[in-house]
Scaffold this motif. Sequence first.
Motif, PDB file in Angstrom:
ATOM      1  N   ALA A  42      75.285  12.355  22.811  1.00  0.00           N
ATOM      2  CA  ALA A  42      74.862  12.995  21.558  1.00  0.00           C
ATOM      3  C   ALA A  42      73.759  12.221  20.849  1.00  0.00           C
ATOM      4  N   VAL A  43      73.868  10.902  20.811  1.00  0.00           N
ATOM      5  CA  VAL A  43      72.868  10.084  20.116  1.00  0.00           C
ATOM      6  C   VAL A  43      71.499  10.211  20.794  1.00  0.00           C
ATOM      7  N   LYS A  44      71.519  10.149  22.140  1.00  0.00           N
ATOM      8  CA  LYS A  44      70.270  10.254  22.886  1.00  0.00           C
ATOM      9  C   LYS A  44      69.595  11.603  22.657  1.00  0.00           C
ATOM     10  N   TRP A  45      70.402  12.663  22.667  1.00  0.00           N
ATOM     11  CA  TRP A  45      69.831  13.998  22.494  1.00  0.00           C
ATOM     12  C   TRP A  45      69.357  14.236  21.063  1.00  0.00           C
ATOM     13  N   LYS A  46      70.025  13.616  20.124  1.00  0.00           N
ATOM     14  CA  LYS A  46      69.539  13.731  18.741  1.00  0.00           C
ATOM     15  C   LYS A  46      68.152  13.083  18.621  1.00  0.00           C
ATOM     16  N   MET A  47      67.990  11.929  19.257  1.00  0.00           N
ATOM     17  CA  MET A  47      66.696  11.248  19.254  1.00  0.00           C
ATOM     18  C   MET A  47      65.634  12.120  19.933  1.00  0.00           C
ATOM     19  N   LEU A  48      65.997  12.700  21.077  1.00  0.00           N
ATOM     20  CA  LEU A  48      65.061  13.574  21.772  1.00  0.00           C
ATOM     21  C   LEU A  48      64.707  14.803  20.938  1.00  0.00           C
ATOM     22  N   ALA A  79      50.412  19.184  29.623  1.00  0.00           N
ATOM     23  CA  ALA A  79      51.313  18.037  29.791  1.00  0.00           C
ATOM     24  C   ALA A  79      52.595  18.247  29.003  1.00  0.00           C
ATOM     25  N   ILE A  80      52.490  18.869  27.816  1.00  0.00           N
ATOM     26  CA  ILE A  80      53.678  19.153  27.000  1.00  0.00           C
ATOM     27  C   ILE A  80      54.594  20.128  27.731  1.00  0.00           C
ATOM     28  N   LEU A  81      53.984  21.137  28.350  1.00  0.00           N
ATOM     29  CA  LEU A  81      54.777  22.138  29.063  1.00  0.00           C
ATOM     30  C   LEU A  81      55.499  21.517  30.263  1.00  0.00           C
ATOM     31  N   VAL A  82      54.805  20.638  30.979  1.00  0.00           N
ATOM     32  CA  VAL A  82      55.431  19.965  32.128  1.00  0.00           C
ATOM     33  C   VAL A  82      56.581  19.078  31.660  1.00  0.00           C
ATOM     34  N   ALA A  83      56.344  18.325  30.595  1.00  0.00           N
ATOM     35  CA  ALA A  83      57.399  17.441  30.066  1.00  0.00           C
ATOM     36  C   ALA A  83      58.588  18.256  29.591  1.00  0.00           C
ATOM     37  N   ALA A  84      58.317  19.414  28.965  1.00  0.00           N
ATOM     38  CA  ALA A  84      59.408  20.268  28.489  1.00  0.00           C
ATOM     39  C   ALA A  84      60.238  20.781  29.662  1.00  0.00           C
ATOM     40  N   LYS A  85      59.552  21.122  30.817  1.00  0.00           N
ATOM     41  CA  LYS A  85      60.279  21.586  32.007  1.00  0.00           C
ATOM     42  C   LYS A  85      61.194  20.476  32.537  1.00  0.00           C
ATOM     43  N   ASN A  86      60.669  19.261  32.616  1.00  0.00           N
ATOM     44  CA  ASN A  86      61.473  18.133  33.103  1.00  0.00           C
ATOM     45  C   ASN A  86      62.650  17.846  32.175  1.00  0.00           C
ATOM     46  N   CYS A  87      62.397  17.999  30.865  1.00  0.00           N
ATOM     47  CA  CYS A  87      63.467  17.762  29.890  1.00  0.00           C
ATOM     48  C   CYS A  87      64.548  18.828  30.011  1.00  0.00           C
ATOM     49  N   ASP A  89      65.431  20.277  32.739  1.00  0.00           N
ATOM     50  CA  ASP A  89      66.241  19.925  33.909  1.00  0.00           C
ATOM     51  C   ASP A  89      67.321  18.913  33.549  1.00  0.00           C
ATOM     52  N   LEU A  90      66.941  17.939  32.721  1.00  0.00           N
ATOM     53  CA  LEU A  90      67.944  16.958  32.269  1.00  0.00           C
ATOM     54  C   LEU A  90      69.003  17.630  31.397  1.00  0.00           C
ATOM     55  N   ALA A  91      68.542  18.557  30.538  1.00  0.00           N
ATOM     56  CA  ALA A  91      69.475  19.252  29.655  1.00  0.00           C
ATOM     57  C   ALA A  91      70.471  20.085  30.445  1.00  0.00           C
ATOM     58  N   ARG A  92      69.972  20.736  31.485  1.00  0.00           N
ATOM     59  CA  ARG A  92      70.836  21.581  32.305  1.00  0.00           C
ATOM     60  C   ARG A  92      71.918  20.748  32.988  1.00  0.00           C
ATOM     61  N   ARG A  93      71.521  19.561  33.498  1.00  0.00           N
ATOM     62  CA  ARG A  93      72.490  18.681  34.171  1.00  0.00           C
ATOM     63  C   ARG A  93      73.524  18.128  33.187  1.00  0.00           C
ATOM     64  N   CYS A  94      73.080  17.905  31.950  1.00  0.00           N
ATOM     65  CA  CYS A  94      74.040  17.414  30.957  1.00  0.00           C
ATOM     66  C   CYS A  94      75.030  18.502  30.565  1.00  0.00           C
ATOM     67  N   VAL A  95      74.567  19.747  30.490  1.00  0.00           N
ATOM     68  CA  VAL A  95      75.475  20.858  30.164  1.00  0.00           C
ATOM     69  C   VAL A  95      76.463  21.084  31.304  1.00  0.00           C
ATOM     70  N   VAL A 111      63.500   7.465  28.990  1.00  0.00           N
ATOM     71  CA  VAL A 111      62.147   7.668  29.522  1.00  0.00           C
ATOM     72  C   VAL A 111      61.549   8.953  28.958  1.00  0.00           C
ATOM     73  N   MET A 112      62.367  10.002  28.883  1.00  0.00           N
ATOM     74  CA  MET A 112      61.882  11.280  28.365  1.00  0.00           C
ATOM     75  C   MET A 112      61.514  11.172  26.884  1.00  0.00           C
ATOM     76  N   ALA A 113      62.309  10.438  26.115  1.00  0.00           N
ATOM     77  CA  ALA A 113      62.008  10.252  24.687  1.00  0.00           C
ATOM     78  C   ALA A 113      60.680   9.521  24.517  1.00  0.00           C
ATOM     79  N   ALA A 114      60.474   8.498  25.354  1.00  0.00           N
ATOM     80  CA  ALA A 114      59.206   7.756  25.297  1.00  0.00           C
ATOM     81  C   ALA A 114      58.030   8.664  25.675  1.00  0.00           C
ATOM     82  N   LYS A 115      58.270   9.572  26.635  1.00  0.00           N
ATOM     83  CA  LYS A 115      57.232  10.496  27.063  1.00  0.00           C
ATOM     84  C   LYS A 115      56.810  11.414  25.894  1.00  0.00           C
ATOM     85  N   PHE A 116      57.801  11.980  25.219  1.00  0.00           N
ATOM     86  CA  PHE A 116      57.501  12.868  24.094  1.00  0.00           C
ATOM     87  C   PHE A 116      56.846  12.088  22.942  1.00  0.00           C
ATOM     88  N   ASP A 117      57.268  10.860  22.742  1.00  0.00           N
ATOM     89  CA  ASP A 117      56.656  10.038  21.697  1.00  0.00           C
ATOM     90  C   ASP A 117      55.165   9.843  21.985  1.00  0.00           C
TER      91      ASP A 117
END
Length: 575
Positions: A42-48, A79-87, A89-95, A111-117
């Motif tokens: 939850a903390v990681k996803w809130k940050m994301l 690049a935003i669209l690609v990062a969103a697709k990768n994110c 995938d992570l969201a789907r695996r967490c669900v 890594v994903m949070a750093a990417k969006f930052d």
Amino acid sequence: MRQDNPRQDQSSSASSSTSSPRQAIEVVSSLISFSHGIRVFAVKWKMLRNKLEELNTGLIAIENCDSNQNPILSGLVSAILVAAKNCYDLARRCVDLSYSGKLLMQSDLDVMAAKFDGLVKNLSGICTAGVLTQGFAIVVSKPGVNACKDDMRFYVRDLLTRMKIGDTEMKRQALVNLHEVVVEDERSFRVIVEVDDIVHLLVNLLDSPDIGIQEEAAKVVSLISGFDPCKSVLIGSGVMGPLVRVLESGSELGKEAAARSLQKLTENSDNAWSVSAHGGVTALLKICASGDSRGELIGPACGVLRNLVGVEEIKRFMIEEGAVSRFIKLARSRDEAVQISSIEFLQNIASGDESVRQLVVREGGIRSLVYLLDPKISSTFKSREVALRAIENLCFSSTTYINILTSYGFMDRLLFFLRNGDVSVQELALKVAYRLSGTSEEAKKAMGDAGFMSEFVRFLDAKSFEVREMASEALISVISVPKNRKRFVQDDRNISFLLQLLDQEEANSGNNKKFLISILISLTSSNTGRRKIVNSGYLKNIEKLAEAEVSDAKRLVRKLSKNRFRSMLSGLWHS
């Protein structure tokens, strides 16, 4: 619960030959919604999610920009669209809980949070470099008076975006608009607290190298610093240092706003040390000493220093820096706000400290306060009220100071306002005279010599019960001095007026009898006074009051009867 699936939109958008900000907004918004259903990390996803919302806000601001005409912007959107697709995938695996290990997934999320930052910073950089200009940015209309909170929040978020990623002029205009909405709608205070990062950003903008941005940020901070929930956020964001720096090197308007902010924030003495630690006391004293500073700046600067004198170490530093003599000079200013603030500062710094009180007197503080009461100078009722209150606090506890007051003509000036002006001025003068009458024998004698007794008599039939009470008690106090009592009874009009008022009170069943009878009792200590009361023709009325059990009337009759009996015995003895 069913989850919206943005995979198809993301895939098509990412592979599209032209990627627009509108497409990126839709994808990022969908991903934000999808992430709310994730129950792990939850903390990681809130940050994301915070990063995604920040990115989305920036995209909304450039929604009308044509990315086809700018390959840098187009590449960033892709690049935003690609990062969103990768994110996603992570969201789907967490669900689905289909990730291979917790530590690995936590690392991937970091890594994903750093990417969006990085994407947020890149977007900000591109916009600041000139891609986002006023001509391309979407303009969000300011909510009306009856607009809902969501509309207000959306507008404030749009302004936040402009302050973050706009060019210099856009940032300045966003601050101007934010100031306007805060002035016009109190609901915006709460929205500002709720919108992430806006207070922190305002604090950062106080240190902007652009003087216009710094000034506008200071004006907004000045407004929100009076709102309690904002105060704690401002203090937590380290606002004291930037405000002091604006005081030291900002524009004149910026300095005024910074001083007003500090005045509000230092109402809580816990924040005093923070101002001092950043050199604020020295900066404020310098402002107050400068002959070039305007009253609009000196007033709140005085107010901040007044708030800080409660800290003993800061107070001593101010005294060592010559603050007392400086503020005594300011008390003679023609500006009402400066007069009032400087006088209140002198009261505060001398409160409970006899050594400082003596310093105020030595430096000419009493003379300056009495000067403000001169009817010949232009001074407001508020200034005179504050000056009178300061005189009472500084001088009424000491016979020596009262004598100094008298030598400066204070009695004559107080008597002037007791006789002249509107009701509010006269009542203020009466309150001060009433308190002065209870300080010392010297004060009572001086009041008798100056002519206060006849004025006290005049107030005995005032409409206000409080005024009548103060006038009667002040008169009783002053005529307790034999010399004053003798002077009072020698004027036949005084006793005659008292007895007439008592007769009117009896006829009208008024509530002023107690005051009048108390004064008459005081006068029975004088042979002349007793004789005039007995021979006035009102004695029967007084005896009726005694028979009716009116308070103190019996006591008055006994005093008058006892002395009549003594006179009778004296006459028989000498016959």
